[in-house]
Motif scaffolding. Sequence first.
Motif, mmCIF file in Angstrom:
data_model
loop_
_atom_site.group_PDB
_atom_site.id
_atom_site.type_symbol
_atom_site.label_atom_id
_atom_site.label_comp_id
_atom_site.label_asym_id
_atom_site.label_seq_id
_atom_site.Cartn_x
_atom_site.Cartn_y
_atom_site.Cartn_z
ATOM 1 N N THR A 1 0.819 -1.217 0.000
ATOM 2 C CA THR A 1 0.000 0.000 0.000
ATOM 3 C C THR A 1 0.850 1.264 0.000
ATOM 4 N N GLY A 2 2.189 1.090 0.067
ATOM 5 C CA GLY A 2 3.082 2.236 0.080
ATOM 6 C C GLY A 2 3.426 2.753 1.470
ATOM 7 N N GLU A 3 2.944 2.082 2.520
ATOM 8 C CA GLU A 3 3.223 2.530 3.879
ATOM 9 C C GLU A 3 4.519 1.894 4.380
ATOM 10 N N THR A 4 5.360 2.703 5.013
ATOM 11 C CA THR A 4 6.636 2.216 5.533
ATOM 12 C C THR A 4 6.440 1.616 6.916
ATOM 13 N N ARG A 5 6.966 0.424 7.115
ATOM 14 C CA ARG A 5 6.845 -0.262 8.396
ATOM 15 C C ARG A 5 8.230 -0.667 8.905
ATOM 16 N N ASP A 6 8.411 -0.563 10.232
ATOM 17 C CA ASP A 6 9.669 -0.972 10.842
ATOM 18 C C ASP A 6 9.783 -2.489 10.835
ATOM 19 N N VAL A 7 11.002 -2.970 10.679
ATOM 20 C CA VAL A 7 11.278 -4.409 10.684
ATOM 21 C C VAL A 7 12.167 -4.717 11.879
ATOM 22 N N ALA A 8 11.698 -5.612 12.749
ATOM 23 C CA ALA A 8 12.451 -6.023 13.938
ATOM 24 C C ALA A 8 12.681 -7.525 13.880
ATOM 25 N N VAL A 9 13.787 -7.946 14.461
ATOM 26 C CA VAL A 9 14.158 -9.362 14.459
ATOM 27 C C VAL A 9 14.300 -9.830 15.897
ATOM 28 N N ARG A 10 13.686 -10.964 16.206
ATOM 29 C CA ARG A 10 13.869 -11.602 17.510
ATOM 30 C C ARG A 10 13.531 -13.082 17.387
ATOM 31 N N LEU A 11 13.752 -13.848 18.455
ATOM 32 C CA LEU A 11 13.522 -15.285 18.419
ATOM 33 C C LEU A 11 12.043 -15.592 18.246
ATOM 34 N N HIS A 12 11.778 -16.724 17.627
ATOM 35 C CA HIS A 12 10.403 -17.195 17.493
ATOM 36 C C HIS A 12 9.844 -17.480 18.895
ATOM 37 N N PRO A 13 8.536 -17.254 19.138
ATOM 38 C CA PRO A 13 7.954 -17.500 20.467
ATOM 39 C C PRO A 13 8.252 -18.887 21.018
ATOM 40 N N ASP A 14 8.236 -19.912 20.160
ATOM 41 C CA ASP A 14 8.542 -21.264 20.629
ATOM 42 C C ASP A 14 9.985 -21.369 21.117
ATOM 43 N N ASP A 15 10.897 -20.684 20.430
ATOM 44 C CA ASP A 15 12.308 -20.728 20.830
ATOM 45 C C ASP A 15 12.541 -19.957 22.123
ATOM 46 N N ARG A 16 11.750 -18.898 22.362
ATOM 47 C CA ARG A 16 11.913 -18.121 23.595
ATOM 48 C C ARG A 16 11.424 -18.877 24.823
ATOM 49 N N MET A 17 10.595 -19.907 24.600
ATOM 50 C CA MET A 17 10.077 -20.697 25.720
ATOM 51 C C MET A 17 10.899 -21.947 25.985
ATOM 52 N N SER A 18 11.887 -22.222 25.148
ATOM 53 C CA SER A 18 12.688 -23.442 25.281
ATOM 54 C C SER A 18 14.023 -23.135 25.956
ATOM 55 N N LYS A 19 14.269 -23.766 27.083
ATOM 56 C CA LYS A 19 15.525 -23.562 27.809
ATOM 57 C C LYS A 19 16.714 -24.044 26.965
ATOM 58 N N GLU A 20 16.526 -25.163 26.245
ATOM 59 C CA GLU A 20 17.624 -25.713 25.439
ATOM 60 C C GLU A 20 18.022 -24.757 24.323
ATOM 61 N N ASN A 21 17.050 -24.103 23.683
ATOM 62 C CA ASN A 21 17.369 -23.161 22.605
ATOM 63 C C ASN A 21 18.083 -21.927 23.141
ATOM 64 N N ILE A 22 17.654 -21.449 24.302
ATOM 65 C CA ILE A 22 18.293 -20.263 24.878
ATOM 66 C C ILE A 22 19.719 -20.577 25.307
ATOM 67 N N GLU A 23 19.955 -21.803 25.767
ATOM 68 C CA GLU A 23 21.322 -22.189 26.156
ATOM 69 C C GLU A 23 22.274 -22.104 24.968
ATOM 70 N N ARG A 24 21.752 -22.342 23.768
ATOM 71 C CA ARG A 24 22.604 -22.294 22.566
ATOM 72 C C ARG A 24 22.672 -20.904 21.947
ATOM 73 N N LEU A 25 22.098 -19.906 22.614
ATOM 74 C CA LEU A 25 22.114 -18.542 22.077
ATOM 75 C C LEU A 25 23.559 -18.060 21.939
ATOM 76 N N PRO A 26 23.992 -17.647 20.751
ATOM 77 C CA PRO A 26 25.393 -17.233 20.569
ATOM 78 C C PRO A 26 25.667 -15.848 21.153
ATOM 79 N N ILE A 27 26.781 -15.742 21.846
ATOM 80 C CA ILE A 27 27.226 -14.484 22.437
ATOM 81 C C ILE A 27 28.528 -14.081 21.745
ATOM 82 N N ALA A 28 28.571 -12.884 21.201
ATOM 83 C CA ALA A 28 29.755 -12.428 20.463
ATOM 84 C C ALA A 28 30.883 -12.096 21.430
ATOM 85 N N VAL A 29 32.106 -12.502 21.048
ATOM 86 C CA VAL A 29 33.308 -12.171 21.812
ATOM 87 C C VAL A 29 33.868 -10.869 21.255
ATOM 88 N N ALA A 30 33.994 -9.879 22.116
ATOM 89 C CA ALA A 30 34.431 -8.550 21.677
ATOM 90 C C ALA A 30 35.790 -8.602 21.000
#
Length: 280
Positions: A122-151
């Motif tokens: 329709t020509g309207e600009t919308r913001d795009v955000a990225v985050r984990l899927h709801p199922d992944d946010r509820m899984s302890k095993e998936n969060i344990e594998r969340l990558p953390i960048a080394v500075a």
Amino acid sequence: NTRSRSAKEVAKDLRERIRPLVGAEYVVFDDLNNGARKPIQIDFTGPDSRKLLEITSAYMDKLREVPGAVDVGLSQQDPKKELKIELDRGLANSMGISAGDAAQALRVAFAGIEVGDWVDPTGETRDVAVRLHPDDRMSKENIERLPIAVAGTNQMVPLDQIATLTMGKGPSGIEHSNGKRTITVSANAQGRSNGEVTDDAVKLAKSFDYPPGYGMDLGGAGQDQQELFTQMVIALVSGIGLMYLILVMQFGSFTAPLAVMLSLPLSLIGVVLALLITGS
């Protein structure tokens, strides 16, 4: 029209009828003059809400065994499931990962991050955000594998290598009273007076061994009644003292009014008899 049953009798009957309902949550109030609050309330205070939850849960189990205590519950909703993440700061720092880096990765995973915008058909600009899927946010095993960048490098480290993740329960809300975190355990009285059940509830609460910084206090109608009795005693003592001073001025002596004052306790005999005769 006069009712054939009292409010307490109706409340008792309602509890018996509702009790068989599996999974139902209910509260029966038999005295709306108390501001729709249960008459027995014990406030537990301390610095940590989770520790308070442990104390109040243990207290509730004991309070349910007190004769006459019914509808025992908390001032807040049942505890909610939560994921607790404890960062090993020493190990993380040795790998070049700060607590802020880990927090930022978790913030992106749960809250999301804006990565750009998108123009819809329709020509309207919308913001795009990225985050984990709801199922992944509820899984302890998936969060344990969340990558953390080394500075300063291109390396990524799984979260479970620098932190311990545990699933547990935490308070659904945080309440404060006089600047302290508070959880209130409340109950109704059935078959006994509110005062009798309140006295037993207070004795039970005082019998607990509290860690430093934690404690209990009487709340609700019991606290109001306690304050009222204190004010009545102060008013009674003040009235007797004022009466004595008036008699001193009339008799012109400090000893002569004592005979009159000593007769005051005898008047209680007539008061008690009158109350017994009238049934008050």
